[in-house]
Every structure is written in C-alpha cells, then in structure tokens.
Design a protein around this motif. Structure first.
Motif, PDB file in Angstrom:
ATOM      1  N   THR A 112      -7.480   5.393   1.163  1.00 11.30           N
ATOM      2  CA  THR A 112      -6.041   5.571   1.392  1.00 11.30           C
ATOM      3  C   THR A 112      -5.317   4.248   1.644  1.00 11.30           C
ATOM      4  OG1 THR A 112      -6.533   6.068   3.725  1.00 11.30           O
ATOM      5  CG2 THR A 112      -6.220   7.945   2.233  1.00 11.30           C
ATOM      6  N   GLY A 113      -6.065   3.154   1.862  1.00  9.17           N
ATOM      7  CA  GLY A 113      -5.420   1.843   1.982  1.00  9.17           C
ATOM      8  C   GLY A 113      -5.609   1.129   3.293  1.00  9.17           C
ATOM      9  N   LYS A 114      -6.521   1.582   4.136  1.00  2.62           N
ATOM     10  CA  LYS A 114      -6.706   0.955   5.458  1.00  2.62           C
ATOM     11  C   LYS A 114      -7.159  -0.493   5.329  1.00  2.62           C
ATOM     12  CE  LYS A 114      -9.709   3.958   6.923  1.00  2.62           C
ATOM     13  NZ  LYS A 114      -9.788   4.818   5.713  1.00  2.62           N
ATOM     14  N   ASN A 115      -8.197  -0.728   4.539  1.00  2.00           N
ATOM     15  CA  ASN A 115      -8.710  -2.091   4.378  1.00  2.00           C
ATOM     16  C   ASN A 115      -7.691  -2.993   3.698  1.00  2.00           C
ATOM     17  OD1 ASN A 115     -11.642  -2.658   5.224  1.00  2.00           O
ATOM     18  ND2 ASN A 115     -11.778  -0.615   4.322  1.00  2.00           N
ATOM     19  N   PHE A 116      -7.056  -2.473   2.655  1.00  2.00           N
ATOM     20  CA  PHE A 116      -6.044  -3.266   1.966  1.00  2.00           C
ATOM     21  C   PHE A 116      -4.933  -3.686   2.917  1.00  2.00           C
ATOM     22  CE2 PHE A 116      -1.864  -3.328  -0.069  1.00  2.00           C
ATOM     23  CZ  PHE A 116      -2.035  -4.383  -0.942  1.00  2.00           C
ATOM     24  N   LEU A 117      -4.459  -2.751   3.728  1.00  2.00           N
ATOM     25  CA  LEU A 117      -3.363  -3.030   4.648  1.00  2.00           C
ATOM     26  C   LEU A 117      -3.770  -4.063   5.698  1.00  2.00           C
ATOM     27  CD1 LEU A 117      -0.537  -2.483   5.631  1.00  2.00           C
ATOM     28  CD2 LEU A 117      -1.361  -0.404   6.765  1.00  2.00           C
ATOM     29  N   SER A 118      -4.959  -3.928   6.259  1.00  2.00           N
ATOM     30  CA  SER A 118      -5.403  -4.872   7.293  1.00  2.00           C
ATOM     31  C   SER A 118      -5.577  -6.275   6.713  1.00  2.00           C
ATOM     32  CB  SER A 118      -6.721  -4.390   7.920  1.00  2.00           C
ATOM     33  OG  SER A 118      -7.782  -4.399   6.984  1.00  2.00           O
TER      34      SER A 118
END
Length: 343
Positions: A112-118
C-alpha cells in the motif's frame, strides 16, 4: 642520542608563537597565509558539504512543494496518508524548537506504500535516503530475531540511537516489520520520544522516528469496505474515522509490536497513519508509473493485463488488491520478457 641543533637554525615556534625574523621570514609568513586561507576555504561548510555528506544545520527546512509533488506523482490512492504526513512533516520542519521528536506509525497491508512513503520522507531530510549515514533502517526479523535476547537488543538500540543523534540531531530512524517485533522491545526508546529537553546530555527533539506495520491493516480494510458498501466515496474517509480505532486496535494486538506499549499509553506517537487498500484503478497507476520509471512508453494493454493478473477481495466484488502494488514490478518483468521473445 638527540641530534645536534645546527648553529643558527631556528626551532618551529610553539602554538600561538610567531616565526623568528630573518631572511626567510616574509616567505614563511606568505606561505602560512596561503595555507591558512586554503584550509579555511576547504573547511567551509558550503564547500566541504558539497563533497561529503553533512548533517543539516539548524536552519534546514523541508521543501514542502517538492514533497507534495512527489506524493501526488508516486503514492496512489492514499489521500489520508498524503494529507497527514505532509502536514506533520512540514509543521515539524518549520518549527525551530520542537518539544519532542516527530513520531509516525504507518499501518496498512503489504503493497500500500508504507516503505515508499518512509523512504521518500527520509530523502527529503537527507538526499542520500537509505544510503545516508544519518538514516537508519531496522528490520525486526533481521536485527532482532531472538526473543531471548530482547534485553540485549534494547541496550544496543539505545546505544545506537544515542550515538547517532549525538552525531546528527536530524537523524531519521525507520523501524520496519513492527508487527514482527518482540513484545516490549520498542519500549526501550521511550525516553528518546518523550518531552524531555535532554536525556543524558543529548537532545532528541529534532529526530524523526517512523514505524511501519501490517498490524491494523484488517481494521483499515474493513472500514474502507464499509464506506464502499454504504455508497460513500473513498475520498470522504477522514483520519478521525480510522485513527482512534487504529491506535486502540494496535495497542491491544499482541502481534503488533506495540502491544500495551508505553509509546501509545503515553501518547508519544504523534500520528497513526492509515494506508488504504488499493483498488484496480490504483494498481493500473502503479503499473504506468513503473513503466515510465523504466524509460518505456506506457502500453495500456500491458497496464490492463498486469492489473487483471492481481488478486482482489472480496472475491465476489473484487474491489481491493490483496497485495496492493507489491508484485507489480515482478509481473511487469514477465510481460517485458514475453515482448522481447516475440520480437
């Protein structure tokens, strides 16, 4: 035996002294002047930090406009996460005297994008991102694998954070796989997240801590599905609809890494950020973005094919991708190999 001093030779002066006058005095003064000037220029932050990574100074401000543009271009279907994170990080960056470090906990299913966002946030603080010596990534299963060693891990974690914040006040710490973190381990960093001006002579108030977890993803998915079932728009979901439920759910979940954690009990996590499950249209956005990132023209037939190959839930309605965009790259690789074989 000490070497004899040649008659008429001059000893180098002590620190703060001056060279003796003599035939070479002017040349020496000139040489010292040039050397001092060159040393000063090379050691000036604007020059030195163009070749060596430096910790941001006290006047460092995050480029909110650039961050917003990248969030819009690369983070799909996450209006809540964009809004909350942008507001939190911008406010923290613009505050010259924060009362505590910024602490974010990102929750949602895989892809869902957790790693990308961090990692995007880390790059906006330190351009080198995960390669920066001021950004620190911890993986629960890699760095803290053994439950019987929790006390040792706690001590090591405290020492690591203390040493790195001492070196750079703007350090960023990312804890991935929080749902696999052993119970009680993360409470070791509680003193660093609290409202203390200093802890053992070190201030942690300008650091950023980010937790990534799949825990609570089922709660987020249910809430999103309830909105869809009731005919409400996805974009109408607000933080107040999810955050209280999420914080309580994670606190009471023994597999969250934050079970009965003092970080929640003492309200030291500034925002619980929900990442919503991705719909078919969002997966297609991910495919297009990946094709562009690879330098390829967007082929809508391939976009449709990759998105259709993903599995969705609920089974009858097939609304949400159960892996988000996590396997988009691998599936796109297969389609590219097939295309090459046909050429």
């Amino acid at each position: 035996m000490a070497a004899a001093v040649t008659r008429g030779a001059r000893r180098f002066p002590p620190v703060g002294g001056r060279p003796e006058a003599g035939p070479c005095g002017g040349a020496m003064r000139f040489a010292f002047g040039v050397a001092s000037g060159l040393t000063g220029y090379l050691s000036h932050p604007s020059f030195y930090c163009s070749y060596v990574e430096c910790c941001p100074g006290s006047g460092h401000r995050l480029n909110a406009t650039a961050l917003r543009e990248q969030l819009d271009d690369r983070l799909f279907g996450q209006h809540l996460a964009k809004e909350v994170v942008l507001r939190a990080v911008t406010g923290f960056s613009n505050n010259p005297s924060p009362k505590k470090p910024l602490t974010l906990s990102l929750h949602g299913w895989a892809g869902t994008g957790k790693n990308f966002l961090s990692q995007l946030l880390a790059r906006h603080v330190h351009p080198a991102g995960l390669r920066s010596k001021f950004v620190h990534l911890f993986l629960a299963t890699l760095h803290f694998p053994h439950p019987q060693r929790v006390p040792l891990y706690q001590e090591q974690l405290q020492n690591w954070i203390r040493g790195n914040v001492s070196a750079c006040a703007h350090s960023v710490f990312i804890f991935d796989e929080m749902d696999k973190m052993h119970q009680g381990l993360i409470d070791a960093i509680k003193p660093f997240l609290d409202y203390y001006e200093q802890v053992d002579g070190v201030s942690y108030r300008k650091a950023i801590f980010i937790f990534l977890s799949n825990a609570g993803g089922d709660l987020i998915n249910k809430a999103a599905l309830d909105f869809w079932t009731s005919g409400k728009r996805r974009e109408d979901i607000q933080l107040k609809d999810l955050e209280p439920m999420l914080s309580v759910g994670v606190f009471n979940n023994k597999n969250s890494g934050l079970w009965h954690s003092s970080l929640i009990d003492r309200n030291l996590i500034d925002y619980f950020v929900p990442l919503l499950p991705l719909e078919h249209k969002h997966v297609k956005m991910c495919v297009r973005a990946e094709m562009v990132a690879r330098g390829h023209e967007v082929d809508e037939k391939v976009v449709q094919a990759v998105a259709d190959e993903m599995t969705y839930f609920p089974k009858e309605a097939r609304i949400y991708s159960d892996k988000g965009c996590k396997t988009v790259q691998a599936k796109l690789d297969i389609h590219e190999d097939i295309a090459k074989a046909m050429d």
